[in-house]
Design an enzyme around this catalytic site. Sequence first.
Site: not given
Length: 214
Positions: A9, A11, A166
Amino acid sequence: MKPSAFLFDLDGTLVDTAPDMAGALNRLRAENNLPALPYALIRPWVSHGAGALVRLGFGADIQAERLDVLKQRYLAIYAANLCVDSTLFPGMADVLKALSSQGRSWGVVTNKPAFLTEPLLAGLGLTTPCIVSGDTLPVNKPDPAPVRHACALLGLSVEECVMVGDHKRDIDAARAAGSPSIAAAFGYIQSDDNPHDWGADAVVQHADELHQWI
């Protein structure tokens, strides 16, 4: 068995974009004669995207039409200040070097649109043949299609690629695709959220811990 490729991922996992995304929100608030919000308040919301950030900055009950106007202005501000203070997360540069030295591939699977994803990666000097942005396909994570598409771009099976993210949507997308997953607890996690509850195959507190799978 160690994975043949890592799918990150963007960001909150590969790149710490919160400083620039928070800065864009506070510039937007300043344009509307509002004081800056504390960085610590904004950071956990970054993985939720521009719409969530605008709601944070202007109220959850904001009308849809005004939300759209402010969101477009936010994106314009952010696009013009895309890579000012954004950096790889600590330890992530060494992870990418280790993958390269081992002949392993890596890619990005993000819900961030391509007009932001690609110049951000370029600005950080990052190159990969596998970039799946939020508008690459008709669907985004947690749908498994972006993960499957990334694996196809790398010429690998879903079982050979591990998704690192995250947010629970990253783990859900990987599970639905049939890929293993690692939760990045160092990312943008809400105070009432627990990465250990997402069902990932592993949870790491720092990027350095990823070396055990390389």
